[in-house]
Design an enzyme around this catalytic site. Structure first.
Site, PDB file in Angstrom:
ATOM      1  N   GLY A 154      28.617   0.197  -2.903  1.00  0.00           N
ATOM      2  CA  GLY A 154      28.407   1.277  -3.874  1.00  0.00           C
ATOM      3  C   GLY A 154      27.493   0.747  -4.957  1.00  0.00           C
ATOM      4  O   GLY A 154      26.622  -0.091  -4.706  1.00  0.00           O
ATOM      5  N   ILE A 156      27.998  -1.284  -7.619  1.00  0.00           N
ATOM      6  CA  ILE A 156      28.065  -2.716  -7.960  1.00  0.00           C
ATOM      7  C   ILE A 156      27.500  -3.554  -6.810  1.00  0.00           C
ATOM      8  O   ILE A 156      26.689  -4.464  -7.017  1.00  0.00           O
ATOM      9  CB  ILE A 156      29.519  -3.133  -8.288  1.00  0.00           C
ATOM     10  CG1 ILE A 156      30.047  -2.324  -9.485  1.00  0.00           C
ATOM     11  CG2 ILE A 156      29.596  -4.627  -8.588  1.00  0.00           C
ATOM     12  CD1 ILE A 156      31.531  -2.507  -9.790  1.00  0.00           C
ATOM     13  N   ARG A 177      32.347   3.158   4.905  1.00  0.00           N
ATOM     14  CA  ARG A 177      32.676   4.315   5.761  1.00  0.00           C
ATOM     15  C   ARG A 177      31.411   5.114   6.077  1.00  0.00           C
ATOM     16  O   ARG A 177      31.141   5.477   7.196  1.00  0.00           O
ATOM     17  CB  ARG A 177      33.711   5.194   5.078  1.00  0.00           C
ATOM     18  CG  ARG A 177      35.077   5.043   5.720  1.00  0.00           C
ATOM     19  CD  ARG A 177      35.995   6.093   5.216  1.00  0.00           C
ATOM     20  NE  ARG A 177      36.093   5.999   3.762  1.00  0.00           N
ATOM     21  CZ  ARG A 177      37.222   5.862   3.103  1.00  0.00           C
ATOM     22  NH1 ARG A 177      38.342   5.819   3.744  1.00  0.00           N
ATOM     23  NH2 ARG A 177      37.244   5.784   1.792  1.00  0.00           N
ATOM     24  N   THR A 235      35.151  -9.708  -6.693  1.00  0.00           N
ATOM     25  CA  THR A 235      35.115  -9.282  -8.101  1.00  0.00           C
ATOM     26  C   THR A 235      35.729  -7.887  -8.232  1.00  0.00           C
ATOM     27  O   THR A 235      35.574  -7.239  -9.261  1.00  0.00           O
ATOM     28  CB  THR A 235      33.656  -9.235  -8.634  1.00  0.00           C
ATOM     29  OG1 THR A 235      32.877  -8.431  -7.743  1.00  0.00           O
ATOM     30  CG2 THR A 235      33.049 -10.614  -8.756  1.00  0.00           C
ATOM     31  N   ARG A 237      39.298  -6.379  -6.794  1.00  0.00           N
ATOM     32  CA  ARG A 237      40.710  -6.446  -7.178  1.00  0.00           C
ATOM     33  C   ARG A 237      41.387  -7.566  -6.390  1.00  0.00           C
ATOM     34  O   ARG A 237      41.183  -7.696  -5.183  1.00  0.00           O
ATOM     35  CB  ARG A 237      41.433  -5.119  -6.878  1.00  0.00           C
ATOM     36  CG  ARG A 237      41.122  -3.990  -7.860  1.00  0.00           C
ATOM     37  CD  ARG A 237      41.701  -4.249  -9.257  1.00  0.00           C
ATOM     38  NE  ARG A 237      41.422  -3.189 -10.204  1.00  0.00           N
ATOM     39  CZ  ARG A 237      40.370  -3.150 -11.043  1.00  0.00           C
ATOM     40  NH1 ARG A 237      39.496  -4.137 -11.050  1.00  0.00           N
ATOM     41  NH2 ARG A 237      40.212  -2.143 -11.877  1.00  0.00           N
ATOM     42  N   GLU A 266      47.528 -11.463 -11.773  1.00  0.00           N
ATOM     43  CA  GLU A 266      46.772 -11.848 -12.961  1.00  0.00           C
ATOM     44  C   GLU A 266      47.752 -11.857 -14.127  1.00  0.00           C
ATOM     45  O   GLU A 266      48.556 -10.931 -14.227  1.00  0.00           O
ATOM     46  CB  GLU A 266      45.645 -10.849 -13.228  1.00  0.00           C
ATOM     47  CG  GLU A 266      44.533 -10.967 -12.189  1.00  0.00           C
ATOM     48  CD  GLU A 266      43.371 -10.011 -12.416  1.00  0.00           C
ATOM     49  OE1 GLU A 266      43.354  -9.310 -13.451  1.00  0.00           O
ATOM     50  OE2 GLU A 266      42.488  -9.962 -11.562  1.00  0.00           O
ATOM     51  N   HIS A 285      38.876 -12.480 -14.752  1.00  0.00           N
ATOM     52  CA  HIS A 285      38.581 -11.039 -14.733  1.00  0.00           C
ATOM     53  C   HIS A 285      37.658 -10.654 -15.904  1.00  0.00           C
ATOM     54  O   HIS A 285      38.025  -9.863 -16.779  1.00  0.00           O
ATOM     55  CB  HIS A 285      39.875 -10.221 -14.776  1.00  0.00           C
ATOM     56  CG  HIS A 285      39.710  -8.836 -14.217  1.00  0.00           C
ATOM     57  ND1 HIS A 285      40.714  -8.169 -13.565  1.00  0.00           N
ATOM     58  CD2 HIS A 285      38.657  -7.986 -14.218  1.00  0.00           C
ATOM     59  CE1 HIS A 285      40.290  -6.967 -13.189  1.00  0.00           C
ATOM     60  NE2 HIS A 285      39.042  -6.835 -13.574  1.00  0.00           N
ATOM     61  N   ILE A 286      36.447 -11.230 -15.862  1.00  0.00           N
ATOM     62  CA  ILE A 286      35.470 -10.972 -16.938  1.00  0.00           C
ATOM     63  C   ILE A 286      34.280 -10.164 -16.439  1.00  0.00           C
ATOM     64  O   ILE A 286      33.214 -10.166 -17.057  1.00  0.00           O
ATOM     65  CB  ILE A 286      34.949 -12.283 -17.566  1.00  0.00           C
ATOM     66  CG1 ILE A 286      34.324 -13.195 -16.495  1.00  0.00           C
ATOM     67  CG2 ILE A 286      36.057 -13.010 -18.323  1.00  0.00           C
ATOM     68  CD1 ILE A 286      33.326 -14.175 -17.051  1.00  0.00           C
ATOM     69  N   GLY A 287      34.451  -9.481 -15.303  1.00  0.00           N
ATOM     70  CA  GLY A 287      33.340  -8.763 -14.663  1.00  0.00           C
ATOM     71  C   GLY A 287      32.472  -7.959 -15.620  1.00  0.00           C
ATOM     72  O   GLY A 287      31.251  -8.027 -15.585  1.00  0.00           O
TER      73      GLY A 287
END
Ligand code: DGY
Length: 321
Positions: A154, A156, A177, A235, A237, A266, A285-287
């Site tokens: 998608g 990202i 998909r 990155t 989940r 986390e 988790h600093i995306g």
């Protein structure tokens, strides 16, 4: 109109709300709110700006059905029981698009860090182990011309693929998909089966949402179909990979390395064996954690809240009301 924010909110979004005459109360304590505390707070407010990992489950929604909106400061909405929000007619919004580049940059950073064992070498300096260099010791791998596999191409994933093509001339394959024609046209990306994605990727980067179908998807059986030289990047989940199986796959050389911005659970505990592996890089988790991106997310969340109060269509609704 009163808004409760579960964290201190980036200034741009906060100002937008305050300029519109809304009162924003921010949770400033350096600890998360319990489920009961969140309910107790929300009962005194008209809207919730959720910037924490609290779960918005049916129990919460039933006790806070007066809320005009739950505006998430995130693109992911797996922490929300969307079906229950639909049943109770409580709109929920997210922040898509604005964090794609920052999150893709985090995936790129992890990929390069793993390939060059950067975190491992940094730790060598910290422990005073930079005294004797050996031409054959602790070598990384080149990325030039390698194959990038994207699971979930998608927004990202598209930016990540773009970075990899322009920096390293990487070949892009993906599994979705549906087709991503824009990425096929722009980057020569090729849609392949999940099995081919596993078998052919030198770097496999996960960019899919967490759903019942993707939970635990990267497990022992899946890792065993990847190349022994492969790097796994997540990155998206943490619950998409099975952590025990990932640790075993790395220890047994089933795959070569892993870069994680998300873990399960986390926070990751400091004694986690992944943190001691030379070919692993883990970030907390600093995306989306840049000044520009977090401000853009806060503006988007603020615009959703303003729309809810003005009775106009919500720009980024994940519920179907
Ligand atoms: C997102 O926006 O979904 C990020 O992962 C933060 O949770």
């Amino acid at each position: 109109m009163k808004i409760f924010a579960t964290r201190v909110i980036p200034p741009d979004g906060l100002e937008l709300l305050q300029r519109a005459g809304l009162t924003v109360t921010q949770w400033t304590e350096k600890r998360g709110l319990s489920a009961a505390e969140l309910i107790a707070h929300c009962q005194q407010y008209d809207a919730l700006l959720l910037a924490s990992d609290n779960h918005i489950d049916r129990a919460f929604l039933e006790q806070c059905r007066h809320l005009k909106i739950i505006a998430l400061l995130s693109v992911g909405y797996d922490k929300v029981d969307v079906a229950a929000a639909n049943d109770l007619r409580i709109p929920v919004t997210n922040t898509p698009g604005v964090l794609s580049a920052a999150t893709a940059d985090t995936a790129f950073l992890l990929m390069l860090s793993v390939a060059r064992k950067a975190f491992f070498h940094y730790k060598r300096i910290l422990r005073g182990d930079w005294n004797f260099s050996e031409p054959t010791a602790n070598l990384g791998i080149d990325l030039e011309g390698k194959t990038l596999g994207i699971w979930g191409l998608g927004n990202i994933g598209h930016v990540m693929a773009k970075r990899c093509v322009s920096a390293f001339g990487m070949k892009v394959i993906y599994h979705n998909r549906g087709r991503n024609e824009a990425a096929e046209k722009e980057l020569g990306a090729v849609r392949v089966s999940f099995e081919a994605l596993l078998a052919q990727s030198d770097v496999l980067s996960v960019h899919t949402a967490l759903t019942p179908e993707t939970t635990g998807m990267f497990n022992k059986a899946v890792f065993s179909q990847m190349k022994p030289s492969a790097i796994f990047i997540n990155t998206a989940r943490g619950a998409i990979h099975n952590e025990g199986d990932l640790i075993a796959a790395l220890q047994q050389g089933v795959i070569w390395g892993a870069g994680l911005d998300v873990t399960n659970p986390e926070p990751m505990q400091p004694d986690n064996p992944l943190l001691d592996m030379p070919t692993v890089a883990v970030l907390p988790h600093i995306g989306s954690a840049t000044v520009e991106t977090r401000n853009a997310m806060s503006v988007m969340a603020a615009k959703n809240i303003l729309a809810a109060f003005n009775g106009t269509p919500l720009p980024n609704q994940v519920t179907s009301l």
